[in-house]
Design a protein around this motif. Structure first.
Motif, PDB file in Angstrom:
ATOM      1  N   ALA A   4       1.160   6.616  -6.870  1.00  0.00           N
ATOM      2  CA  ALA A   4      -0.050   7.364  -7.228  1.00  0.00           C
ATOM      3  C   ALA A   4       0.120   8.860  -6.973  1.00  0.00           C
ATOM      4  CB  ALA A   4      -1.238   6.827  -6.438  1.00  0.00           C
ATOM      5  N   LEU A   5       0.819   9.215  -5.903  1.00  0.00           N
ATOM      6  CA  LEU A   5       1.031  10.628  -5.600  1.00  0.00           C
ATOM      7  C   LEU A   5       2.103  11.252  -6.486  1.00  0.00           C
ATOM      8  CD1 LEU A   5       0.893  10.476  -1.698  1.00  0.00           C
ATOM      9  CD2 LEU A   5      -0.864  11.360  -3.225  1.00  0.00           C
ATOM     10  N   ALA A   6       3.095  10.458  -6.877  1.00  0.00           N
ATOM     11  CA  ALA A   6       4.195  10.991  -7.686  1.00  0.00           C
ATOM     12  C   ALA A   6       3.837  11.114  -9.163  1.00  0.00           C
ATOM     13  CB  ALA A   6       5.431  10.114  -7.521  1.00  0.00           C
ATOM     14  N   HIS A   7       2.928  10.275  -9.651  1.00  0.00           N
ATOM     15  CA  HIS A   7       2.589  10.276 -11.079  1.00  0.00           C
ATOM     16  C   HIS A   7       1.062  10.298 -11.261  1.00  0.00           C
ATOM     17  CE1 HIS A   7       6.693   9.513 -12.484  1.00  0.00           C
ATOM     18  NE2 HIS A   7       6.811   8.680 -11.459  1.00  0.00           N
ATOM     19  N   PRO A   8       0.426  11.430 -11.021  1.00  0.00           N
ATOM     20  CA  PRO A   8      -1.030  11.518 -11.208  1.00  0.00           C
ATOM     21  C   PRO A   8      -1.407  11.783 -12.663  1.00  0.00           C
ATOM     22  CG  PRO A   8      -0.221  13.580 -10.342  1.00  0.00           C
ATOM     23  CD  PRO A   8       0.988  12.688 -10.479  1.00  0.00           C
ATOM     24  N   ARG A  59      -7.613   8.919  -7.768  1.00  0.00           N
ATOM     25  CA  ARG A  59      -6.476   8.368  -7.043  1.00  0.00           C
ATOM     26  C   ARG A  59      -6.874   8.010  -5.613  1.00  0.00           C
ATOM     27  NH1 ARG A  59      -2.152  12.617  -7.406  1.00  0.00           N
ATOM     28  NH2 ARG A  59      -3.558  13.651  -5.948  1.00  0.00           N
ATOM     29  N   THR A  60      -7.683   8.852  -5.000  1.00  0.00           N
ATOM     30  CA  THR A  60      -8.156   8.568  -3.642  1.00  0.00           C
ATOM     31  C   THR A  60      -9.016   7.316  -3.606  1.00  0.00           C
ATOM     32  OG1 THR A  60      -8.138  10.935  -3.127  1.00  0.00           O
ATOM     33  CG2 THR A  60      -9.437   9.507  -1.689  1.00  0.00           C
ATOM     34  N   PRO A 105      -8.465  18.018  -9.989  1.00  0.00           N
ATOM     35  CA  PRO A 105      -9.277  17.465  -8.895  1.00  0.00           C
ATOM     36  C   PRO A 105      -9.878  16.103  -9.225  1.00  0.00           C
ATOM     37  CG  PRO A 105      -9.767  19.782  -9.187  1.00  0.00           C
ATOM     38  CD  PRO A 105      -8.904  19.384 -10.344  1.00  0.00           C
ATOM     39  N   LEU A 106     -10.254  15.904 -10.503  1.00  0.00           N
ATOM     40  CA  LEU A 106     -10.823  14.614 -10.893  1.00  0.00           C
ATOM     41  C   LEU A 106      -9.787  13.504 -10.773  1.00  0.00           C
ATOM     42  CD1 LEU A 106     -13.323  13.193 -11.995  1.00  0.00           C
ATOM     43  CD2 LEU A 106     -12.488  13.657 -14.301  1.00  0.00           C
ATOM     44  N   PHE A 107      -8.557  13.786 -11.185  1.00  0.00           N
ATOM     45  CA  PHE A 107      -7.491  12.800 -11.022  1.00  0.00           C
ATOM     46  C   PHE A 107      -7.231  12.520  -9.549  1.00  0.00           C
ATOM     47  CE2 PHE A 107      -5.374  13.870 -15.350  1.00  0.00           C
ATOM     48  CZ  PHE A 107      -6.360  13.132 -15.987  1.00  0.00           C
ATOM     49  N   GLN A 122       0.826  -1.208   0.000  1.00  0.00           N
ATOM     50  CA  GLN A 122       0.000   0.000   0.000  1.00  0.00           C
ATOM     51  C   GLN A 122       0.858   1.254   0.000  1.00  0.00           C
ATOM     52  OE1 GLN A 122      -3.906  -0.023   2.248  1.00  0.00           O
ATOM     53  NE2 GLN A 122      -2.871  -1.674   3.323  1.00  0.00           N
ATOM     54  N   ALA A 123       1.964   1.234   0.736  1.00  0.00           N
ATOM     55  CA  ALA A 123       2.849   2.398   0.776  1.00  0.00           C
ATOM     56  C   ALA A 123       3.463   2.644  -0.606  1.00  0.00           C
ATOM     57  CB  ALA A 123       3.943   2.184   1.814  1.00  0.00           C
TER      58      ALA A 123
END
Length: 235
Positions: free
Chosen positions: A30-34, A101-102, A95-97, A23-24
Motif C-alpha cells: 500500500a505504501l509502495a504503490h498508492p 490507504r490508512t 491526500p485522498l489516496f 499486515q506487514a
C-alpha cells in the motif's frame, strides 16, 4: 467496541505471526504503490480478509468514527491554496489516496484485534523479537489490548451519563472539559487497579506462552502475502 471475540473463523484459526506478516506485506504494498489500480486490488483483498474474520465494514467504520473526521480533513487542506484559485481539486488527490490507504490498514488492524487473543499476540511478538526487548514489547501490547477496551467503555459510559443529565445543553468547552477530566480520573483508577492486579498475580516477564503452530491456512495466507509483494516489486 472492538475487542477480541472468540470464534471459529479462518482469522481465528490463523497463527498470529501469519496475521502480522500479512499486515506487514499489505502495508508495504500500500505504501509502495498508492495508485488507483493498486488501491482497488488492495480493497478487494481487505474485504476478503474482513469476510473471513466475519467483521462487517460498518462495524469497522463505527469503531473508527472518532478518527474519520481528522482523516477527511487532509484532502480538504491539500486542496486549499493561498492565492487564486483558492481551491485546487488536484491537490486533494494524493491526500485522498493516503486517507483511503490508512482506512484499509486500520480495517486489517481491526480484524487482527477481533481474531487474536492478547496472550497470543504477546507470544508472537516475544518470538519475533528476541531477548528482553521482545518480552517488554509483548507485555506492552498485551496490556494495551486488555486496557484500551476498558478505557473506551468508561468513556462511553461517561458520555451516556452526561446525555442523561442533559450535558448536551452545556457549552462545548465545558462538555469537553468534563469528559476529559472524568476520563483521565478513571484512567488513573484503572491503572492503579491494574498495578495491584499484576502484583497479586505475580507478573512474570517470561511466562509459559501458548502453543503456536503453522497450519495449512497459515501457509496459504503467507503464500498470498508473498505473491502480493512479488507482484508489487515486479510492477
Amino acid at each position: 467496541m472492538l475487542s477480541h471475540a472468540p470464534g471459529d473463523t479462518l482469522g481465528h484459526r490463523l497463527d498470529p505471526r501469519t496475521k502480522l506478516a500479512f499486515q506487514a506485506a499489505f502495508a508495504t504494498v500500500a505504501l509502495a504503490h498508492p495508485t488507483p489500480r493498486w488501491l482497488l486490488a488492495l480493497t478487494a483483498v481487505c474485504l476478503l480478509a474482513l469476510r473471513y474474520c466475519e467483521l462487517a465494514v460498518r462495524t469497522v467504520l463505527a469503531e473508527y468514527r472518532g478518527v474519520l473526521p481528522f482523516l477527511l480533513v487532509a484532502p480538504f487542506v491539500g486542496a486549499l491554496r493561498l492565492d487564486p484559485p483558492w481551491i485546487d481539486p488536484t491537490g486533494a488527490r494524493d491526500p485522498l489516496f493516503a486517507v483511503y490507504r490508512t482506512l484499509l490498514l486500520l480495517s486489517l488492524a481491526a480484524a487482527y484485534v477481533k481474531t487474536t487473543p492478547p496472550r497470543e499476540s504477546r507470544a508472537a511478538i516475544t518470538r519475533l523479537v528476541p531477548g528482553r526487548a521482545g518480552r517488554f514489547l509483548g507485555l506492552g501490547v498485551a496490556l494495551v489490548f486488555r486496557f484500551l477496551p476498558l478505557l473506551q467503555a468508561d468513556l462511553r459510559r461517561l458520555r451516556e451519563g452526561a446525555w442523561v443529565r442533559l450535558g448536551d445543553e452545556r457549552r462545548v468547552d465545558r462538555r469537553v472539559k468534563h469528559l476529559a477530566v472524568s476520563a483521565l480520573a478513571r484512567a488513573f483508577r484503572r491503572a492503579d487497579a491494574l498495578t495491584l492486579a499484576l502484583r497479586a498475580r505475580c507478573l512474570s516477564w517470561n511466562p509459559t506462552p501458548p502453543a503456536l503452530a503453522f497450519g495449512k491456512g497459515d501457509y496459504a495466507v503467507l503464500g498470498v502475502a508473498g505473491a502480493l509483494v512479488i507482484v508489487a516489486i515486479a510492477s
